[in-house]
Design a protein around this motif. Structure first.
Motif, short mmCIF file in Angstrom:
data_model
loop_
_atom_site.label_atom_id
_atom_site.label_comp_id
_atom_site.label_asym_id
_atom_site.label_seq_id
_atom_site.Cartn_x
_atom_site.Cartn_y
_atom_site.Cartn_z
N ILE A 1 2.63 -32.54 -5.67
CA ILE A 1 2.64 -32.16 -4.43
C ILE A 1 1.63 -32.63 -3.74
O ILE A 1 1.80 -33.37 -2.58
CB ILE A 1 2.73 -30.77 -3.87
N ARG A 2 0.48 -32.78 -4.20
CA ARG A 2 -0.85 -33.45 -3.42
C ARG A 2 -0.53 -34.88 -3.43
O ARG A 2 -0.93 -35.42 -2.47
CB ARG A 2 -2.12 -32.77 -4.23
N PHE A 3 -0.20 -35.59 -4.47
CA PHE A 3 -0.10 -36.96 -4.64
C PHE A 3 1.10 -37.32 -3.53
O PHE A 3 0.78 -38.43 -3.12
CB PHE A 3 0.32 -37.44 -6.13
N GLN A 4 2.18 -36.60 -3.50
CA GLN A 4 3.30 -36.79 -2.47
C GLN A 4 2.76 -36.76 -1.23
O GLN A 4 2.89 -37.69 -0.19
CB GLN A 4 4.33 -35.93 -2.68
N GLU A 5 1.85 -36.08 -0.76
CA GLU A 5 0.95 -35.86 0.61
C GLU A 5 0.20 -37.11 0.64
O GLU A 5 0.16 -37.42 1.95
CB GLU A 5 0.35 -34.54 0.55
N ALA A 6 -0.35 -37.43 -0.33
CA ALA A 6 -1.25 -38.85 -0.21
C ALA A 6 -0.48 -39.84 0.06
O ALA A 6 -0.75 -40.63 0.86
CB ALA A 6 -2.05 -39.06 -1.39
N HIS A 7 0.83 -40.13 -0.42
CA HIS A 7 1.74 -41.16 0.06
C HIS A 7 1.98 -41.05 1.50
O HIS A 7 2.16 -42.10 2.09
CB HIS A 7 2.85 -40.92 -0.66
N HIS A 8 2.25 -39.92 2.08
CA HIS A 8 2.53 -39.77 3.34
C HIS A 8 1.51 -40.08 4.07
O HIS A 8 1.58 -40.90 5.28
CB HIS A 8 2.94 -38.35 3.68
N ASP A 9 0.19 -40.00 3.83
CA ASP A 9 -1.01 -40.27 4.36
C ASP A 9 -1.06 -41.73 4.46
O ASP A 9 -1.46 -42.57 5.64
CB ASP A 9 -2.35 -39.82 3.73
N VAL A 10 -0.99 -42.44 3.29
CA VAL A 10 -0.98 -43.93 3.17
C VAL A 10 0.35 -44.71 4.09
O VAL A 10 0.00 -45.53 4.99
CB VAL A 10 -0.57 -44.36 1.81
N GLU A 11 1.20 -43.78 4.45
CA GLU A 11 2.26 -44.33 5.01
C GLU A 11 2.02 -44.48 6.57
O GLU A 11 2.36 -45.11 7.28
CB GLU A 11 3.83 -43.74 4.83
N GLU A 12 1.29 -43.23 7.02
CA GLU A 12 0.76 -43.29 8.33
C GLU A 12 -0.16 -44.43 8.63
O GLU A 12 0.13 -44.84 9.87
CB GLU A 12 0.13 -41.82 8.51
N VAL A 13 -0.76 -44.61 7.82
CA VAL A 13 -1.82 -45.96 8.27
C VAL A 13 -0.98 -47.27 8.32
O VAL A 13 -1.16 -48.01 9.14
CB VAL A 13 -2.95 -46.04 7.02
N LEU A 14 -0.28 -47.40 7.12
CA LEU A 14 0.68 -48.43 7.00
C LEU A 14 1.42 -48.58 8.55
O LEU A 14 1.80 -49.79 9.03
CB LEU A 14 1.83 -48.67 6.36
N VAL A 15 2.23 -47.63 8.97
CA VAL A 15 2.62 -47.59 10.45
C VAL A 15 1.81 -47.89 11.34
O VAL A 15 2.15 -48.70 12.33
CB VAL A 15 3.32 -46.15 10.72
N ASP A 16 0.75 -47.50 11.52
CA ASP A 16 -0.33 -47.88 12.53
C ASP A 16 -0.60 -49.34 12.48
O ASP A 16 -0.55 -50.00 13.60
CB ASP A 16 -1.68 -47.02 12.26
N LEU A 17 -0.81 -49.93 11.29
CA LEU A 17 -0.98 -51.33 11.09
C LEU A 17 0.02 -52.24 11.50
O LEU A 17 -0.11 -53.44 11.99
CB LEU A 17 -1.27 -51.66 9.45
N GLU A 18 1.41 -51.60 11.40
CA GLU A 18 2.52 -52.50 11.98
C GLU A 18 2.22 -52.82 13.29
O GLU A 18 2.79 -54.03 13.95
CB GLU A 18 3.64 -51.54 11.74
N ASP A 19 1.51 -52.21 14.18
CA ASP A 19 1.42 -52.26 15.63
C ASP A 19 0.15 -53.25 16.13
O ASP A 19 -0.04 -53.74 17.00
CB ASP A 19 1.34 -51.11 16.38
#
Length: 125
Positions: free
Chosen positions: A64-82
């Protein structure tokens, strides 16, 4: 090849892309980031849809903790798209992404993979 070995190879590829983006000029940074983003998303999908469910019995809380880390990474990726490489915060956000990913890799390879390899042994191939 064991599943953990394959994932470690993916980790090395991602680390290499971070090295490449750091040394690249602005004209290449966005191209490298696009490759890195694709690699990270594919890797996350593999872990979340195949690897984590297969090894959840080893340590469900850690999964569960590793899945949450994936979501944190995805948030940064989304920010970088802009952002573009010329944007003031681009390099800082890439550094944040690298930190998130590097910590995740270190924890997976240092904690989860050894547990999984010890408990599941030959079922990883």
């Amino acid at each position: 090849m064991k599943a953990t070995e394959l994932l470690k190879k993916d980790h090395e590829r991602v680390k290499d892309l971070f090295k490449e983006i750091k040394s690249a000029g602005n004209d290449r940074k966005e191209e490298i980031l696009a490759i890195l983003t694709e690699e990270l998303r594919i890797h996350s999908d593999l872990e979340e849809k195949i690897f984590y469910p297969a090894v959840k019995s080893v340590d469900a809380d850690e999964i569960i903790r590793f899945q949450e880390a994936h979501h944190d990474v995805e948030e940064v990726l989304v920010d970088l798209e802009d952002l573009t490489a010329e944007d003031e915060e681009f390099d800082q956000r890439v550094r944040e992404l690298e930190q998130e990913v590097t910590e995740h890799i270190s924890e997976e390879e240092g904690d989860l993979f050894p547990k999984v390899e010890a408990e599941l042994k030959d079922r990883l191939t």
